[in-house]
Write a protein that holds these residues in place. Structure first.
Motif, PDB file in Angstrom:
ATOM      1  N   ARG A 232       9.362  -7.559   5.997  1.00  0.00           N
ATOM      2  CA  ARG A 232      10.026  -7.087   4.770  1.00  0.00           C
ATOM      3  C   ARG A 232      10.950  -8.144   4.172  1.00  0.00           C
ATOM      4  NH1 ARG A 232      10.989  -0.864   6.767  1.00  0.00           N
ATOM      5  NH2 ARG A 232       8.863  -0.200   6.316  1.00  0.00           N
ATOM      6  N   ALA A 233      11.422  -9.084   4.984  1.00  0.00           N
ATOM      7  CA  ALA A 233      12.299 -10.152   4.493  1.00  0.00           C
ATOM      8  C   ALA A 233      11.524 -11.346   3.940  1.00  0.00           C
ATOM      9  CB  ALA A 233      13.220 -10.623   5.619  1.00  0.00           C
ATOM     10  N   ASP A 234      10.245 -11.436   4.236  1.00  0.00           N
ATOM     11  CA  ASP A 234       9.428 -12.561   3.780  1.00  0.00           C
ATOM     12  C   ASP A 234       9.359 -12.558   2.249  1.00  0.00           C
ATOM     13  OD1 ASP A 234       6.790 -13.849   2.899  1.00  0.00           O
ATOM     14  OD2 ASP A 234       6.887 -14.421   5.014  1.00  0.00           O
ATOM     15  N   PRO A 235       9.707 -13.668   1.593  1.00  0.00           N
ATOM     16  CA  PRO A 235       9.713 -13.702   0.121  1.00  0.00           C
ATOM     17  C   PRO A 235       8.352 -13.410  -0.505  1.00  0.00           C
ATOM     18  CG  PRO A 235      10.498 -15.802   1.045  1.00  0.00           C
ATOM     19  CD  PRO A 235      10.159 -14.922   2.190  1.00  0.00           C
ATOM     20  N   ARG A 236       7.272 -13.809   0.164  1.00  0.00           N
ATOM     21  CA  ARG A 236       5.935 -13.526  -0.380  1.00  0.00           C
ATOM     22  C   ARG A 236       5.651 -12.034  -0.350  1.00  0.00           C
ATOM     23  NH1 ARG A 236       2.474 -16.474   3.731  1.00  0.00           N
ATOM     24  NH2 ARG A 236       4.108 -15.539   5.006  1.00  0.00           N
ATOM     25  N   VAL A 237       6.057 -11.383   0.732  1.00  0.00           N
ATOM     26  CA  VAL A 237       5.860  -9.935   0.857  1.00  0.00           C
ATOM     27  C   VAL A 237       6.712  -9.223  -0.186  1.00  0.00           C
ATOM     28  CG1 VAL A 237       6.206  -7.933   2.358  1.00  0.00           C
ATOM     29  CG2 VAL A 237       5.220 -10.043   3.293  1.00  0.00           C
ATOM     30  N   ARG A 238       7.960  -9.641  -0.324  1.00  0.00           N
ATOM     31  CA  ARG A 238       8.857  -8.992  -1.291  1.00  0.00           C
ATOM     32  C   ARG A 238       8.295  -9.090  -2.718  1.00  0.00           C
ATOM     33  NH1 ARG A 238      13.961  -7.964   0.859  1.00  0.00           N
ATOM     34  NH2 ARG A 238      14.973  -8.248  -1.148  1.00  0.00           N
ATOM     35  N   LYS A 239       7.745 -10.257  -3.047  1.00  0.00           N
ATOM     36  CA  LYS A 239       7.198 -10.460  -4.395  1.00  0.00           C
ATOM     37  C   LYS A 239       5.993  -9.554  -4.639  1.00  0.00           C
ATOM     38  CE  LYS A 239       5.254 -13.977  -7.440  1.00  0.00           C
ATOM     39  NZ  LYS A 239       4.891 -15.397  -7.587  1.00  0.00           N
ATOM     40  N   ILE A 240       5.070  -9.504  -3.703  1.00  0.00           N
ATOM     41  CA  ILE A 240       3.864  -8.717  -3.923  1.00  0.00           C
ATOM     42  C   ILE A 240       4.156  -7.216  -3.830  1.00  0.00           C
ATOM     43  CG2 ILE A 240       2.865  -8.622  -1.604  1.00  0.00           C
ATOM     44  CD1 ILE A 240       0.190  -9.530  -3.092  1.00  0.00           C
ATOM     45  N   LEU A 241       5.153  -6.839  -3.024  1.00  0.00           N
ATOM     46  CA  LEU A 241       5.536  -5.425  -2.987  1.00  0.00           C
ATOM     47  C   LEU A 241       6.176  -4.999  -4.308  1.00  0.00           C
ATOM     48  CD1 LEU A 241       6.844  -4.799   0.642  1.00  0.00           C
ATOM     49  CD2 LEU A 241       4.761  -3.906  -0.436  1.00  0.00           C
ATOM     50  N   ARG A 242       6.912  -5.905  -4.955  1.00  0.00           N
ATOM     51  CA  ARG A 242       7.444  -5.589  -6.294  1.00  0.00           C
ATOM     52  C   ARG A 242       6.297  -5.301  -7.258  1.00  0.00           C
ATOM     53  NH1 ARG A 242      11.221  -9.540  -5.039  1.00  0.00           N
ATOM     54  NH2 ARG A 242      10.095 -11.169  -6.130  1.00  0.00           N
ATOM     55  N   LYS A 243       5.243  -6.097  -7.171  1.00  0.00           N
ATOM     56  CA  LYS A 243       4.085  -5.879  -8.032  1.00  0.00           C
ATOM     57  C   LYS A 243       3.435  -4.535  -7.714  1.00  0.00           C
ATOM     58  CE  LYS A 243      -0.278  -7.829  -9.524  1.00  0.00           C
ATOM     59  NZ  LYS A 243      -1.265  -8.899  -9.369  1.00  0.00           N
ATOM     60  N   ALA A 244       3.252  -4.231  -6.417  1.00  0.00           N
ATOM     61  CA  ALA A 244       2.658  -2.942  -6.028  1.00  0.00           C
ATOM     62  C   ALA A 244       3.506  -1.787  -6.534  1.00  0.00           C
ATOM     63  CB  ALA A 244       2.490  -2.874  -4.510  1.00  0.00           C
ATOM     64  N   ARG A 245       4.828  -1.902  -6.381  1.00  0.00           N
ATOM     65  CA  ARG A 245       5.727  -0.839  -6.851  1.00  0.00           C
ATOM     66  C   ARG A 245       5.623  -0.641  -8.357  1.00  0.00           C
ATOM     67  NH1 ARG A 245       9.488  -3.584  -3.238  1.00  0.00           N
ATOM     68  NH2 ARG A 245       9.545  -2.421  -1.302  1.00  0.00           N
ATOM     69  N   SER A 246       5.420  -1.728  -9.097  1.00  0.00           N
ATOM     70  CA  SER A 246       5.339  -1.615 -10.562  1.00  0.00           C
ATOM     71  C   SER A 246       4.098  -0.838 -11.010  1.00  0.00           C
ATOM     72  CB  SER A 246       5.354  -3.006 -11.199  1.00  0.00           C
ATOM     73  OG  SER A 246       4.089  -3.657 -11.045  1.00  0.00           O
ATOM     74  N   LEU A 247       3.134  -0.720 -10.115  1.00  0.00           N
ATOM     75  CA  LEU A 247       1.904   0.018 -10.432  1.00  0.00           C
ATOM     76  C   LEU A 247       2.008   1.497 -10.071  1.00  0.00           C
ATOM     77  CD1 LEU A 247      -0.591  -2.635  -9.002  1.00  0.00           C
ATOM     78  CD2 LEU A 247      -0.087  -2.190 -11.421  1.00  0.00           C
ATOM     79  N   CYS A 248       3.158   1.912  -9.546  1.00  0.00           N
ATOM     80  CA  CYS A 248       3.283   3.264  -8.995  1.00  0.00           C
ATOM     81  C   CYS A 248       4.264   4.147  -9.759  1.00  0.00           C
ATOM     82  CB  CYS A 248       3.732   3.182  -7.540  1.00  0.00           C
ATOM     83  SG  CYS A 248       2.499   2.426  -6.478  1.00  0.00           S
ATOM     84  N   LEU A 249       4.013   5.441  -9.670  1.00  0.00           N
ATOM     85  CA  LEU A 249       4.919   6.454 -10.186  1.00  0.00           C
ATOM     86  C   LEU A 249       5.868   6.950  -9.098  1.00  0.00           C
ATOM     87  CD1 LEU A 249       2.312   8.593 -12.161  1.00  0.00           C
ATOM     88  CD2 LEU A 249       3.986   7.006 -13.124  1.00  0.00           C
ATOM     89  N   GLU A 250       5.392   6.921  -7.854  1.00  0.00           N
ATOM     90  CA  GLU A 250       6.171   7.449  -6.736  1.00  0.00           C
ATOM     91  C   GLU A 250       5.786   6.712  -5.459  1.00  0.00           C
ATOM     92  OE1 GLU A 250       6.625  11.699  -4.355  1.00  0.00           O
ATOM     93  OE2 GLU A 250       5.532  11.642  -6.243  1.00  0.00           O
TER      94      GLU A 250
END
Length: 100
Positions: free
Chosen positions: A70-88
């Motif tokens: 969860r602290a890895d910057p690559r993971v954080r970046k791609i999780l932000r993208k995944a979250r932007s595709l979600c409603l919940e």
């Protein structure tokens, strides 16, 4: 005694963004495989009746492995993208298996 930890998340994806979410998840899987302590196993599953619902499930060897992921910057970046595709999104961790 060794714990195997299960990190699981419920994702409700915005209508019409399911393919984008799956492509993003593939990128995340690629990053996971390059981590110093990658997951022991992982998958993402998609609903049949409601294809906008996904569950991701990952088995990890320790809390520290999850925290490092969860602290890895690559993971954080791609999780932000995944979250932007979600409603919940609902995430949780729990012990999946305890063996002697």
């Amino acid at each position: 005694m060794q714990e195997i930890l299960c990190a699981h998340t419920y994702w409700k994806v915005k209508p019409g963004r399911e393919d984008d979410f799956l492509l993003t998840w593939q990128g995340l899987a690629d990053i996971f495989s390059s981590l110093a302590n990658p997951p022991l196993w992982g998958t993402v599953i998609q609903g049949i009746k409601d294809p906008s619902i996904f569950y991701s499930i990952g088995l990890w060897g320790s809390h520290e492995d999850i925290a490092a992921m969860r602290a890895d910057p690559r993971v954080r970046k791609i999780l932000r993208k995944a979250r932007s595709l979600c409603l919940e999104i609902t995430a949780a961790n729990m012990v999946a298996d305890v063996t002697a």
